[in-house]
Design a protein around this motif. Structure first.
Motif, PDB file in Angstrom:
ATOM      1  N   ALA A 149       0.825  -1.208   0.000  1.00 53.98           N
ATOM      2  CA  ALA A 149       0.000   0.000   0.000  1.00 53.98           C
ATOM      3  C   ALA A 149       0.860   1.260   0.000  1.00 53.98           C
ATOM      4  CB  ALA A 149      -0.935  -0.008   1.200  1.00 53.98           C
ATOM      5  N   SER A 150       1.937   1.252   0.768  1.00 50.12           N
ATOM      6  CA  SER A 150       2.832   2.412   0.804  1.00 50.12           C
ATOM      7  C   SER A 150       3.623   2.537  -0.490  1.00 50.12           C
ATOM      8  CB  SER A 150       3.789   2.305   1.991  1.00 50.12           C
ATOM      9  OG  SER A 150       4.619   3.448   2.075  1.00 50.12           O
ATOM     10  N   PHE A 151       4.032   1.404  -1.040  1.00 50.23           N
ATOM     11  CA  PHE A 151       4.790   1.400  -2.293  1.00 50.23           C
ATOM     12  C   PHE A 151       3.948   1.925  -3.447  1.00 50.23           C
ATOM     13  CE2 PHE A 151       6.212  -1.177  -6.063  1.00 50.23           C
ATOM     14  CZ  PHE A 151       7.397  -0.500  -6.274  1.00 50.23           C
ATOM     15  N   GLN A 152       2.642   1.768  -3.372  1.00 50.07           N
ATOM     16  CA  GLN A 152       1.757   2.209  -4.449  1.00 50.07           C
ATOM     17  C   GLN A 152       1.696   3.729  -4.595  1.00 50.07           C
ATOM     18  OE1 GLN A 152      -1.658  -0.526  -3.094  1.00 50.07           O
ATOM     19  NE2 GLN A 152      -2.065  -0.210  -5.276  1.00 50.07           N
ATOM     20  N   GLU A 153       2.041   4.480  -3.563  1.00 50.19           N
ATOM     21  CA  GLU A 153       1.909   5.930  -3.588  1.00 50.19           C
ATOM     22  C   GLU A 153       2.982   6.537  -4.497  1.00 50.19           C
ATOM     23  OE1 GLU A 153       1.957   7.482   0.360  1.00 50.19           O
ATOM     24  OE2 GLU A 153       0.597   5.937   1.128  1.00 50.19           O
ATOM     25  N   THR A 154       2.555   7.296  -5.497  1.00 52.65           N
ATOM     26  CA  THR A 154       3.481   7.841  -6.488  1.00 52.65           C
ATOM     27  C   THR A 154       3.198   9.309  -6.778  1.00 52.65           C
ATOM     28  OG1 THR A 154       2.049   7.177  -8.332  1.00 52.65           O
ATOM     29  CG2 THR A 154       3.735   5.596  -7.638  1.00 52.65           C
ATOM     30  N   SER A 155       4.214   9.985  -7.324  1.00 50.97           N
ATOM     31  CA  SER A 155       4.039  11.337  -7.840  1.00 50.97           C
ATOM     32  C   SER A 155       3.375  11.263  -9.207  1.00 50.97           C
ATOM     33  CB  SER A 155       5.390  12.045  -7.959  1.00 50.97           C
ATOM     34  OG  SER A 155       6.030  12.142  -6.703  1.00 50.97           O
TER      35      SER A 155
END
Length: 211
Positions: A149-155
Motif C-alpha cells: 500500500a505504501s509502495f503504491q503511492e506515487t508522484s
C-alpha cells in the motif's frame, strides 16, 4: 486518473493534428505501437520488469537539413512484479500513464533510412496498481520493510529524457528508445517512516505507421 489520461490523449490528438496541418507537405502524421520494458531505479524495493505496451500518435517532419522534429503523445501501461517477503510470491503490478514528447531526429546521411533521436517529455501517471487485491497489505522484499500500500503511492507528474533511434521508410519505421524519469516517483514510506526513493525508466521498441 483514467479520465485525465483520456482527456490528455484527446487534447494531444488535436494538438498533433493541428501541428501536422501547419507543417510542410513532406511531414507525416503517424500511429505508434510499442512494447515496453519497465525498470525502477531504487534501493528500497526489488522489482522484476515485465513486458507492457504503449500506443499513441506522432507527427514527424523536416525542420532543417539533416534534422526532423517529432511531436507525439502516447498512452502506456508498464508492468512489473515485486516479491512478497513471507511467501516469496510474485505480486504483479502495473502503472498506467500518458507521455507527451518532443524529439529532435538527426538523419544519417540526410535520408529517412536511419535517425538518432533525443529530446524531453512530460509524463503523467497513476499510482502503482496491484493485480490481486489480496496483496495490498503485504510486506515486499527490499532493503527495509515496505507495505504494498505504501509502495503504491506515487508522484503523478514527471520530466523524462528520451534517447533512441529509428529506421525504415517514409511510411513505416521501426524504433527503440530509452525513457528516464528525472524526478523521484515514490511518495510512500517504509516501516521506519523513512521516505522511499526511486526513478522510473523503461525501454520502448515498436513500429510507426505514417500517412
Amino acid at each position: 486518473m483514467r479520465s485525465l489520461f483520456i482527456i490528455i490523449f484527446i487534447c494531444g490528438f488535436n494538438i498533433v493534428a493541428q501541428a501536422q496541418r501547419r507543417q510542410a507537405s513532406n511531414n507525416r502524421l503517424g500511429i505508434a505501437l510499442d512494447a515496453t520494458f519497465f525498470s525502477l531505479n531504487t534501493d528500497d524495493v526489488a522489482i522484476d520488469g515485465k513486458v507492457g505496451w504503449s500506443a499513441g500518435l506522432e507527427t514527424r517532419g523536416s525542420s532543417r537539413p539533416y534534422w526532423d522534429m517529432i511531436f507525439g503523445i502516447h498512452l502506456f501501461n508498464n508492468k512489473f512484479s515485486v516479491q512478497e517477503a513471507l511467501t516469496l510470491d510474485d505480486i504483479d503490478m502495473s502503472v498506467i500513464g500518458a507521455e507527451v514528447k518532443l524529439l529532435w531526429a538527426y538523419k544519417i546521411d540526410n535520408r529517412d533510412y536511419l535517425s538518432l533521436e533525443i529530446g524531453p517529455a512530460v509524463s503523467f501517471n497513476g499510482e502503482f496498481k496491484v493485480a490481486d487485491k489480496r496483496y495490498e497489505d503485504s510486506i515486499i522484499t527490499g532493503s527495509s520493510a515496505v507495505t504494498v500500500a505504501s509502495f503504491q503511492e506515487t508522484s503523478p507528474i514527471n520530466i523524462n529524457g528520451i534517447v533512441g533511434l529509428s529506421g525504415g521508410s517514409e511510411k513505416i519505421r521501426f524504433s527503440a528508445h530509452y525513457h528516464y524519469a528525472f524526478l523521484d516517483v515514490l511518495n510512500g514510506k517504509n516501516a521506519l517512516s523513512e521516505e522511499l526513493n526511486g526513478n522510473m525508466s523503461y525501454i520502448t521498441a515498436g513500429v510507426r505507421f505514417y500517412f
